[in-house]
Design a protein around this motif. Sequence first.
Motif, short mmCIF file in Angstrom:
data_model
loop_
_atom_site.label_atom_id
_atom_site.label_comp_id
_atom_site.label_asym_id
_atom_site.label_seq_id
_atom_site.Cartn_x
_atom_site.Cartn_y
_atom_site.Cartn_z
N CYS A 137 0.83 -1.20 0.00
CA CYS A 137 0.00 0.00 0.00
C CYS A 137 0.87 1.25 0.00
O CYS A 137 2.11 1.18 0.10
CB CYS A 137 -0.96 -0.01 1.19
N ASP A 138 0.22 2.41 -0.12
CA ASP A 138 0.94 3.67 -0.07
C ASP A 138 1.06 4.12 1.39
O ASP A 138 0.49 3.52 2.30
CB ASP A 138 0.27 4.73 -0.94
N THR A 139 1.79 5.20 1.60
CA THR A 139 2.20 5.58 2.95
C THR A 139 1.03 5.78 3.91
O THR A 139 1.01 5.24 5.03
CB THR A 139 3.06 6.85 2.90
N ASP A 140 0.03 6.57 3.50
CA ASP A 140 -1.08 6.89 4.40
C ASP A 140 -1.84 5.63 4.81
O ASP A 140 -2.14 5.43 5.99
CB ASP A 140 -2.02 7.90 3.75
N ARG A 141 -2.18 4.81 3.85
CA ARG A 141 -2.94 3.58 4.16
C ARG A 141 -2.09 2.62 5.00
O ARG A 141 -2.60 1.94 5.88
CB ARG A 141 -3.41 2.91 2.87
N CYS A 142 -0.81 2.56 4.71
CA CYS A 142 0.09 1.65 5.43
C CYS A 142 0.12 2.00 6.92
O CYS A 142 0.02 1.12 7.79
CB CYS A 142 1.49 1.76 4.84
N THR A 143 0.23 3.27 7.22
CA THR A 143 0.28 3.71 8.61
C THR A 143 -0.99 3.36 9.36
O THR A 143 -0.96 2.91 10.51
CB THR A 143 0.52 5.24 8.66
N GLU A 144 -2.14 3.56 8.69
CA GLU A 144 -3.42 3.36 9.35
C GLU A 144 -3.81 1.89 9.49
O GLU A 144 -4.47 1.49 10.45
CB GLU A 144 -4.51 4.12 8.59
N ILE A 145 -3.40 1.06 8.54
CA ILE A 145 -3.91 -0.32 8.53
C ILE A 145 -3.05 -1.28 9.35
O ILE A 145 -3.54 -2.34 9.78
CB ILE A 145 -4.03 -0.83 7.07
N ARG A 146 -1.81 -0.93 9.60
CA ARG A 146 -0.88 -1.86 10.26
C ARG A 146 -1.45 -2.47 11.54
O ARG A 146 -1.40 -3.67 11.74
CB ARG A 146 0.42 -1.13 10.59
N GLU A 147 -1.97 -1.62 12.40
CA GLU A 147 -2.42 -2.09 13.72
C GLU A 147 -3.69 -2.93 13.66
O GLU A 147 -4.07 -3.55 14.64
CB GLU A 147 -2.66 -0.89 14.64
N ARG A 148 -4.35 -2.96 12.50
CA ARG A 148 -5.59 -3.72 12.37
C ARG A 148 -5.40 -5.10 11.76
O ARG A 148 -6.35 -5.88 11.69
CB ARG A 148 -6.58 -2.92 11.48
N LEU A 149 -4.19 -5.40 11.34
CA LEU A 149 -3.94 -6.67 10.66
C LEU A 149 -3.59 -7.78 11.66
O LEU A 149 -2.98 -7.53 12.71
CB LEU A 149 -2.79 -6.51 9.66
N ASN A 150 -3.99 -9.00 11.32
CA ASN A 150 -3.66 -10.15 12.16
C ASN A 150 -2.15 -10.37 12.21
O ASN A 150 -1.43 -10.00 11.28
CB ASN A 150 -4.33 -11.41 11.60
N PRO A 151 -1.66 -10.99 13.30
CA PRO A 151 -0.24 -11.34 13.36
C PRO A 151 0.16 -12.19 12.15
O PRO A 151 -0.59 -13.07 11.72
CB PRO A 151 -0.13 -12.15 14.66
N GLY A 152 1.32 -11.88 11.60
CA GLY A 152 1.79 -12.62 10.44
C GLY A 152 1.52 -11.94 9.11
O GLY A 152 2.06 -12.34 8.08
N ILE A 153 0.66 -10.90 9.13
CA ILE A 153 0.39 -10.12 7.92
C ILE A 153 1.17 -8.82 8.00
O ILE A 153 1.03 -8.06 8.97
CB ILE A 153 -1.11 -9.82 7.74
N GLU A 154 1.98 -8.55 7.02
CA GLU A 154 2.84 -7.37 7.04
C GLU A 154 2.36 -6.34 6.02
O GLU A 154 2.11 -6.67 4.86
CB GLU A 154 4.29 -7.77 6.73
N ALA A 155 2.22 -5.09 6.47
CA ALA A 155 1.91 -3.98 5.57
C ALA A 155 3.22 -3.39 5.05
O ALA A 155 4.12 -3.08 5.83
CB ALA A 155 1.09 -2.93 6.29
N VAL A 156 3.32 -3.24 3.74
CA VAL A 156 4.54 -2.74 3.12
C VAL A 156 4.23 -1.44 2.39
O VAL A 156 3.37 -1.40 1.50
CB VAL A 156 5.11 -3.77 2.11
N ASP A 157 4.92 -0.38 2.77
CA ASP A 157 4.79 0.91 2.09
C ASP A 157 5.64 0.84 0.83
O ASP A 157 6.88 0.82 0.90
CB ASP A 157 5.26 2.02 3.02
#
Length: 572
Positions: A137-157
Motif C-alpha cells: 500500500c501507499d504511505t497513508d494507508r500503510c500507517t493506518e492499517i498496520r495495527e488492524r492486521l492479524n499477526p503474520g500479515i505485514e503492511a509494506v509501504d
Amino acid sequence: MNSQDNLFSDKQRKQLLLNPYLGAGNFLQFAAPIYPVDCQDSILTDMQTTICEGESIQSLSVHSLATLAGRWALWYRQQGVESAEPVAVYCDDGLNYIIHFVALTAIGAVPALTNGKMPVPIAAAHFNNISVKYVICDTDRCTEIRERLNPGIEAVDLATVSLGKEELEKEHYFVHSARSPVMITHSSGTTGIPKAVILHHEQWFHGIRDLLKKPHAQGLDKYLNALPTSHNSSIAFLIHCMLSGSQIMLASQRDGKSVANLIEEYSPSTVVAFPQTYVELAIKHADERTFSSVNTWVNSGDAAHEVHIRKLVKHGYHFRGSKKIEGSQFVDGLGSSEMGHISFHVIHTPYTANYGRCVGFPQPWVHAKAFQKDGKEVPTGDVGMLGVKSPSITPGYWNNSNLTYKSRIGDYWLTGDMVSIDKDGRVFHVDRISDVISTEAGPCYSLLTEEYILAGIPELEECTVVGIPAGADSPFSVPVALVVCSDSRATEKDLLSAINQHLTDQGLPAVTEVRIVDHQDIPKGITGKVLKRTLREQLLNPAKSSRPAAKPASRSKSRRASSRSAKSKSTA
C-alpha cells in the motif's frame, strides 16, 4: 493511434488466440514478444504513480510493464511469497494494480487487488479473512492499517521499497493450469466483510478470449477506462487492449466532470465505466460538452437507465460495416465479478428502443434461468432469481465454502438479481434480491420502478426507490421515491401525483411518498452503486439523515406489479 492499432496483424492475433496456454495469468509473456522493442507507451494515466522508492511514472509500454513486473516478481520471490499465496494491493488508482497483478501472477501468487476507496477497517477485515501474506500500500494507508492486521500479515509501504534492477528469470516463471487462481476480487463490503471472489486462469479469460475472436472493429483504437483500476473489469480491459494492440487511458477520478474533461482532452473512441459515471455525464455534461470522438460507451456492472443512455448516444458516431453512422453506441448489459464477464448485453444507438430494463440476450456461452427459492424454474415471463451457467463463472469465494454452496442451484450460479426472461430469451433486470419491496399488494421492484419514473418524468435527473415499514406491526413495506429534480418549481406533492399516474399507466405499484433531494443526499458505495440499505436506515433514523425520519404508512396503496417487461408473480 493508427500505427498502434495496426501493430498486430490478423495472423498474429489468430496465433495468440490459438495458443492453448494463453490465459489471464500469463498473457503478457505471450503478448510482449509481438510488440516492437521501441513500441510507444500504450497504458497512460492522468496522474503520477509512485512505484517504489525514488521512482514514479505516468505511462507504460508493454515492455516497460514487463520489466517493472519482473523486478517486483523477483522482490516477491525474495520475500518468500509462494504460489497460491494471496498478497493484497491497496493504494490509489494508477499503474500499481496492473504492475503487481502481472508480478504476482508471474510467480503463481494470487493478487488481492482492493479498491483504495474501501475504508481501512473494512479493508483490514477483508485481508484478515483471506489470510494475505503482505498488504502492499501507499504511505497513508500503510500507517493506518498496520495495527488492524492479524499477526503474520505485514503492511509494506511501496514508497520505501528499494527495488533492484534485476528481474525474475523467465525460466522461473510459474506455469499456470486452467484452475490456477490468478486474482481475488471483492464486493463493496457495505453489509459486512467483503465477499472474496476467486478468479481462475482460464475461467476469467474466457470472456476476454471471446472478445479477441471478433474482428478488430473500426474506431476501437483508443480506450478511456473510468473504472477503478483495482477492479477485475479494469484489469480485463487492460489485458484486452494489450492483446489487441490498443491504447488505454486510466482515469484517476471517475466523477462526471473529470471524465468529461478527459474525453475532450484525450479523444477516446471507447469509454468504459460503471453506471454512476454515465449518470453524471448524462445529466451534467452531455448537453454542454463535445464527445464527438466516442464510438462506443461500455457499461460494466448493473444496467443503465434509458434516459441517461439516450443523452450519450446523441454524441459521436458508430460503424455499420464500413459505413460511418451519426450517433454512438452504448453497450449495456449485466455482469459482476462472480460472472467473470458481462454475461448479457444489448447495444443501444439513437435508432434503437430496447429499454424497459432489458439487458439483452445471454452471451453465446451463457445459459440463464429464473428460479424460485425451491430451485424450480419460474414460468416464462415471470420474475425469479437469476441463475447463470457459464465457463466464466467464479469457482467460488476464498475461505468461504458455505457461501459458495449457498450461491448455487445445481450447476447455476445465483447472481443476486431478480429478472424475467421472455419467450424470445430476452432478459429483463428488474431488481436486486435484497432491494425488492414486499408490499401488501405484492412485490415492488425498485429498479424497474426507477426506470419508468425517470423515463416518464423528464425533469427528474436521478431517482432511487426504497421500502420503509408500512406500520409498526406490519410485515409489509411501502415504496418511497427520492428524486433529484431540475425544475425548482416542482413540489413533492405534484411529483407524487405525476409519478403515480405514470406508474399506474404502466401497471406498476404506486409510491407512497416522494422526497426531493440533492445528488449528494443519495449515499453511494466505492464503485458508485446506491447504498439502499444505508438509505433505508437514514429514512427511519433522523440522527443519520439531514431530513426528518419517514413516517410509516398505515396501509400500502401499491398494486401488484405487471408490465410488458416483468409480470407480477414474484418467486424470490
